[in-house]
Scaffold this motif. Structure first.
Motif, PDB file in Angstrom:
ATOM      1  N   GLN A  48       0.847  -1.185   0.000  1.00  0.00           N
ATOM      2  CA  GLN A  48       0.000   0.000   0.000  1.00  0.00           C
ATOM      3  C   GLN A  48       0.890   1.246   0.000  1.00  0.00           C
ATOM      4  O   GLN A  48       1.876   1.314   0.714  1.00  0.00           O
ATOM      5  CB  GLN A  48      -0.893   0.012   1.237  1.00  0.00           C
ATOM      6  CG  GLN A  48      -1.802  -1.196   1.351  1.00  0.00           C
ATOM      7  CD  GLN A  48      -2.814  -1.278   0.223  1.00  0.00           C
ATOM      8  OE1 GLN A  48      -3.385  -0.277  -0.184  1.00  0.00           O
ATOM      9  NE2 GLN A  48      -3.025  -2.468  -0.298  1.00  0.00           N
ATOM     10  N   GLY A  49       0.538   2.221  -0.833  1.00  0.00           N
ATOM     11  CA  GLY A  49       1.355   3.423  -0.944  1.00  0.00           C
ATOM     12  C   GLY A  49       1.323   4.279   0.319  1.00  0.00           C
ATOM     13  O   GLY A  49       0.311   4.365   1.006  1.00  0.00           O
ATOM     14  N   PHE A  50       2.436   4.925   0.627  1.00  0.00           N
ATOM     15  CA  PHE A  50       2.570   5.813   1.779  1.00  0.00           C
ATOM     16  C   PHE A  50       2.721   7.262   1.324  1.00  0.00           C
ATOM     17  O   PHE A  50       3.291   7.530   0.263  1.00  0.00           O
ATOM     18  CB  PHE A  50       3.826   5.460   2.593  1.00  0.00           C
ATOM     19  CG  PHE A  50       3.620   4.367   3.611  1.00  0.00           C
ATOM     20  CD1 PHE A  50       4.175   4.471   4.870  1.00  0.00           C
ATOM     21  CD2 PHE A  50       2.887   3.232   3.320  1.00  0.00           C
ATOM     22  CE1 PHE A  50       4.008   3.472   5.823  1.00  0.00           C
ATOM     23  CE2 PHE A  50       2.709   2.224   4.247  1.00  0.00           C
ATOM     24  CZ  PHE A  50       3.274   2.350   5.507  1.00  0.00           C
ATOM     25  N   MET A  51       2.231   8.188   2.129  1.00  0.00           N
ATOM     26  CA  MET A  51       2.540   9.597   1.942  1.00  0.00           C
ATOM     27  C   MET A  51       3.867   9.876   2.647  1.00  0.00           C
ATOM     28  O   MET A  51       4.198   9.242   3.644  1.00  0.00           O
ATOM     29  CB  MET A  51       1.449  10.500   2.529  1.00  0.00           C
ATOM     30  CG  MET A  51       0.071  10.283   1.941  1.00  0.00           C
ATOM     31  SD  MET A  51      -1.120  11.548   2.484  1.00  0.00           S
ATOM     32  CE  MET A  51      -0.995  11.433   4.274  1.00  0.00           C
ATOM     33  N   ARG A  52       4.615  10.861   2.159  1.00  0.00           N
ATOM     34  CA  ARG A  52       5.888  11.192   2.785  1.00  0.00           C
ATOM     35  C   ARG A  52       5.693  12.029   4.037  1.00  0.00           C
ATOM     36  O   ARG A  52       6.456  11.900   5.003  1.00  0.00           O
ATOM     37  CB  ARG A  52       6.767  11.938   1.776  1.00  0.00           C
ATOM     38  CG  ARG A  52       8.117  12.394   2.338  1.00  0.00           C
ATOM     39  CD  ARG A  52       8.984  11.226   2.759  1.00  0.00           C
ATOM     40  NE  ARG A  52       9.424  10.402   1.654  1.00  0.00           N
ATOM     41  CZ  ARG A  52      10.184   9.328   1.776  1.00  0.00           C
ATOM     42  NH1 ARG A  52      10.557   8.917   2.977  1.00  0.00           N
ATOM     43  NH2 ARG A  52      10.538   8.621   0.725  1.00  0.00           N
ATOM     44  N   PHE A  53       4.658  12.897   4.048  1.00  0.00           N
ATOM     45  CA  PHE A  53       4.463  13.802   5.181  1.00  0.00           C
ATOM     46  C   PHE A  53       3.086  13.583   5.807  1.00  0.00           C
ATOM     47  O   PHE A  53       2.109  13.292   5.113  1.00  0.00           O
ATOM     48  CB  PHE A  53       4.603  15.261   4.733  1.00  0.00           C
ATOM     49  CG  PHE A  53       5.923  15.567   4.101  1.00  0.00           C
ATOM     50  CD1 PHE A  53       7.055  15.737   4.887  1.00  0.00           C
ATOM     51  CD2 PHE A  53       6.047  15.669   2.729  1.00  0.00           C
ATOM     52  CE1 PHE A  53       8.283  16.001   4.315  1.00  0.00           C
ATOM     53  CE2 PHE A  53       7.268  15.938   2.139  1.00  0.00           C
ATOM     54  CZ  PHE A  53       8.395  16.102   2.932  1.00  0.00           C
ATOM     55  N   PRO A  54       2.984  13.748   7.150  1.00  0.00           N
ATOM     56  CA  PRO A  54       1.723  13.493   7.856  1.00  0.00           C
ATOM     57  C   PRO A  54       0.812  14.720   7.929  1.00  0.00           C
ATOM     58  O   PRO A  54      -0.052  14.786   8.806  1.00  0.00           O
ATOM     59  CB  PRO A  54       2.199  13.089   9.248  1.00  0.00           C
ATOM     60  CG  PRO A  54       3.439  13.895   9.451  1.00  0.00           C
ATOM     61  CD  PRO A  54       4.098  13.987   8.089  1.00  0.00           C
ATOM     62  N   THR A  55       1.022  15.680   7.065  1.00  0.00           N
ATOM     63  CA  THR A  55       0.198  16.892   7.029  1.00  0.00           C
ATOM     64  C   THR A  55      -0.167  17.206   5.586  1.00  0.00           C
ATOM     65  O   THR A  55       0.455  16.682   4.647  1.00  0.00           O
ATOM     66  CB  THR A  55       0.940  18.092   7.646  1.00  0.00           C
ATOM     67  OG1 THR A  55       2.256  18.177   7.082  1.00  0.00           O
ATOM     68  CG2 THR A  55       1.067  17.939   9.160  1.00  0.00           C
ATOM     69  N   VAL A  56      -1.166  18.081   5.412  1.00  0.00           N
ATOM     70  CA  VAL A  56      -1.626  18.414   4.059  1.00  0.00           C
ATOM     71  C   VAL A  56      -0.498  19.036   3.249  1.00  0.00           C
ATOM     72  O   VAL A  56      -0.324  18.750   2.072  1.00  0.00           O
ATOM     73  CB  VAL A  56      -2.839  19.367   4.131  1.00  0.00           C
ATOM     74  CG1 VAL A  56      -3.221  19.857   2.735  1.00  0.00           C
ATOM     75  CG2 VAL A  56      -4.026  18.655   4.783  1.00  0.00           C
ATOM     76  N   ARG A  57       0.294  19.901   3.886  1.00  0.00           N
ATOM     77  CA  ARG A  57       1.442  20.486   3.203  1.00  0.00           C
ATOM     78  C   ARG A  57       2.685  20.282   4.046  1.00  0.00           C
ATOM     79  O   ARG A  57       2.606  19.962   5.233  1.00  0.00           O
ATOM     80  CB  ARG A  57       1.220  21.985   2.939  1.00  0.00           C
ATOM     81  CG  ARG A  57       1.193  22.862   4.180  1.00  0.00           C
ATOM     82  CD  ARG A  57       0.991  24.316   3.789  1.00  0.00           C
ATOM     83  NE  ARG A  57       0.995  25.227   4.931  1.00  0.00           N
ATOM     84  CZ  ARG A  57       2.090  25.759   5.464  1.00  0.00           C
ATOM     85  NH1 ARG A  57       3.281  25.454   4.955  1.00  0.00           N
ATOM     86  NH2 ARG A  57       2.016  26.576   6.497  1.00  0.00           N
ATOM     87  N   GLN A  58       3.827  20.467   3.423  1.00  0.00           N
ATOM     88  CA  GLN A  58       5.082  20.256   4.136  1.00  0.00           C
ATOM     89  C   GLN A  58       5.427  21.475   4.979  1.00  0.00           C
ATOM     90  O   GLN A  58       5.364  22.604   4.510  1.00  0.00           O
ATOM     91  CB  GLN A  58       6.214  19.987   3.146  1.00  0.00           C
ATOM     92  CG  GLN A  58       7.550  19.693   3.825  1.00  0.00           C
ATOM     93  CD  GLN A  58       8.657  19.446   2.827  1.00  0.00           C
ATOM     94  OE1 GLN A  58       8.410  19.328   1.636  1.00  0.00           O
ATOM     95  NE2 GLN A  58       9.880  19.348   3.318  1.00  0.00           N
ATOM     96  N   TYR A  59       5.811  21.223   6.249  1.00  0.00           N
ATOM     97  CA  TYR A  59       6.216  22.293   7.154  1.00  0.00           C
ATOM     98  C   TYR A  59       7.725  22.236   7.400  1.00  0.00           C
ATOM     99  O   TYR A  59       8.384  21.228   7.113  1.00  0.00           O
ATOM    100  CB  TYR A  59       5.468  22.185   8.492  1.00  0.00           C
ATOM    101  CG  TYR A  59       4.015  22.577   8.409  1.00  0.00           C
ATOM    102  CD1 TYR A  59       3.607  23.883   8.671  1.00  0.00           C
ATOM    103  CD2 TYR A  59       3.036  21.644   8.063  1.00  0.00           C
ATOM    104  CE1 TYR A  59       2.270  24.250   8.601  1.00  0.00           C
ATOM    105  CE2 TYR A  59       1.696  22.006   7.980  1.00  0.00           C
ATOM    106  CZ  TYR A  59       1.318  23.307   8.254  1.00  0.00           C
ATOM    107  OH  TYR A  59      -0.009  23.661   8.175  1.00  0.00           O
ATOM    108  N   ARG A  60       8.248  23.300   7.954  1.00  0.00           N
ATOM    109  CA  ARG A  60       9.678  23.389   8.241  1.00  0.00           C
ATOM    110  C   ARG A  60      10.082  22.332   9.268  1.00  0.00           C
ATOM    111  O   ARG A  60       9.382  22.102  10.246  1.00  0.00           O
ATOM    112  CB  ARG A  60      10.021  24.788   8.769  1.00  0.00           C
ATOM    113  CG  ARG A  60      11.498  24.965   9.152  1.00  0.00           C
ATOM    114  CD  ARG A  60      11.738  26.378   9.643  1.00  0.00           C
ATOM    115  NE  ARG A  60      11.002  26.667  10.874  1.00  0.00           N
ATOM    116  CZ  ARG A  60      11.454  26.375  12.090  1.00  0.00           C
ATOM    117  NH1 ARG A  60      12.618  25.764  12.245  1.00  0.00           N
ATOM    118  NH2 ARG A  60      10.735  26.688  13.166  1.00  0.00           N
ATOM    119  N   VAL A  61      11.217  21.686   9.033  1.00  0.00           N
ATOM    120  CA  VAL A  61      11.754  20.711   9.981  1.00  0.00           C
ATOM    121  C   VAL A  61      12.548  21.459  11.037  1.00  0.00           C
ATOM    122  O   VAL A  61      13.537  22.126  10.732  1.00  0.00           O
ATOM    123  CB  VAL A  61      12.657  19.680   9.267  1.00  0.00           C
ATOM    124  CG1 VAL A  61      13.323  18.765  10.279  1.00  0.00           C
ATOM    125  CG2 VAL A  61      11.838  18.864   8.273  1.00  0.00           C
TER     126      VAL A  61
END
Length: 445
Positions: free
Chosen positions: A285-298
């Motif tokens: 099953q495919g995964f998303m890279r980030f757990p939010t709608v958009r990428q936030y600063r690390v």
């Protein structure tokens, strides 16, 4: 010039008296500003003003780069129940000191090991011991173990069924390579059984080892929840084993057929080391890279060997911190089941998800949890809202990815993707599957 001055004076005298007063005042102020020079104070002529500001431990933490996580305590060390297990884990548990990886398309030794936090110095030392490590091929297997401080202790490279190279760490940090050429005979064998009790015990009765059982579970992990198999369900496993002196030295799972509640499940191994269904479609099953709608600063990176700047001790940071505002929706990165949804002390409100049998993700310091243990979730579902709970010095989301009970870098880890075989690879695979399918018939067929 005199005529101009005379004209200006005449015009000034013709102005009403209040206007002449205002204009005259502005002229005086303008001239004063033009000729004024500030007095320059030289440091040698005065005593410096010094103010000592006492900071307590909490104030000091807020000034450090790791401000999103406390530095006096290890906020990311899992509690006893933070990495949950079930009866399958207990029957075929992975060794916590041994790690394995199958080389995928585009992999290099550096990209494969770096996602697990292995130091680049150790990787360079490996390559210096054997330049051939720069020629990894798809489907080859890497196995390694670590020292107590997280350094690479040894690595095994399974080049083919016949050749294996082992690299062992020396006292000076270099590695010594030892080549092993197997001379055994590879034989294919089929093992069949019927579920009576747990799958692990039933498969062991059918002749499979614990390692082989674990490989079967991983091959079908995206299709079947092995905890829900019922008495009477049947299975057939095609295993290739290398025989040395009448004993199996190593084995490779070629295919598996499992029937549960009248439904058939298949998985076959391709040349790339991955498992596909009968038509060559991907099982993962495919995964998303980030757990939010958009990428936030690390705000804090993955670092399993992070040095605590206060205590001087190793305090692993097993995930990444995203600087997100409180209340930001937190999403499941893949299909899975909720293992934990609770207040975990240092982790604050957190959620742990299991995806298949190999993958787990954790989401910490939430302001609100939106799921319950045992609940099934889909990729992209809301599981919580970000916050600042637990041992946290600022609003952020701490996100972890675990593969085979080993924390990996969520930003670089090789996550499952829904992909299938194409072209020549698919044709070769389908030809192989056609010869394997008849061998996997179940007794009821």
């Amino acid at each position: 010039m005199q005529q101009i001055a005379r004209s200006v004076a005449l015009a000034f005298n013709n102005l009403p008296r209040p206007h002449r007063v205002i204009l005259g005042s502005l002229t005086v102020v303008t001239l004063a500003v033009a000729v004024w020079r500030p007095f320059v104070y030289h440091p040698a002529e005065m005593s410096p003003v010094i103010r000592q500001i006492a900071l307590d431990k909490n104030d000091l933490q807020a000034l450090l780069p790791e401000a999103s996580e406390p530095v006096d305590q290890n906020a990311d060390e899992p509690d006893d129940d933070a990495v949950p297990t079930d009866e399958i884990d207990k029957d075929v548990a992975d060794s916590p000191d041994a790690h394995e990886y199958t080389v995928a398309t585009g992999d290099t030794l550096s990209s494969a090991l770096n996602q697990y936090g292995i130091d680049i110095g150790d990787i360079n030392a490996l390559v210096n011991s054997d330049k051939a490590l720069g020629t990894l091929q798809v489907g080859q297997q890497l196995n390694w173990s670590l020292t107590d401080d997280g350094s690479l202790q040894s690595l095994t490279w399974e080049i083919s069924r016949r050749e294996t190279r082992t690299y062992t760490r020396n006292d000076n940090g270099s590695f010594t390579m030892q080549q092993t050429l197997q001379k055994g005979e590879w034989r294919n064998s089929v093992m069949q059984g019927v579920v009576q009790g747990s799958f692990a015990s039933s498969a062991r009765s059918a002749g499979l080892t614990s390692t082989e059982i674990s490989n079967v579970i991983k091959a079908l992990q995206w299709q079947m929840d092995f905890r829900k198999l019922r008495v009477g369900d049947s299975f057939s496993v095609l295993m290739s084993r290398e025989m040395l002196d009448g004993k199996s030295a190593q084995s490779e799972l070629l295919g598996v057929h499992l029937r549960s509640a009248g439904k058939d499940y298949y998985a076959f191994r391709a040349e790339d080391g991955k498992y596909y269904d009968r038509s060559g479609a991907g099982l993962a099953q495919g995964f998303m890279r980030f757990p939010t709608v958009r990428q936030y600063r690390v705000s804090s990176n993955f670092n399993p060997r992070r040095l605590n700047p206060v205590t001087g001790r190793i305090a692993p940071h097993r995930g990444v911190d995203f600087a997100v505002p409180i209340g930001t929706p937190v999403l499941a990165v893949g299909d899975g089941e909720v293992l934990m949804a609770k207040n975990g002390g240092a982790a604050g409100n957190y959620v742990a998800l299991r995806h298949g049998r190999q993958y787990m993700t954790r989401y910490m310091h939430l302001s609100k949890v939106l799921v319950k243990p045992g609940q099934k979730v889909k990729r992209g579902d809301r599981i919580g809202l970000s916050g600042n709970t637990g041992r946290s010095t600022g609003p952020h989301l701490h996100f972890e990815v675990w593969i085979n009970n080993q924390a990996v870098n969520p930003l670089t880890a090789k996550l499952p993707r829904m992909e299938g075989l194409t072209g020549k690879d698919r044709s070769t695979y389908l030809t192989q599957v056609k010869s394997w399918l008849p061998q996997l018939g179940l007794k009821a067929d």
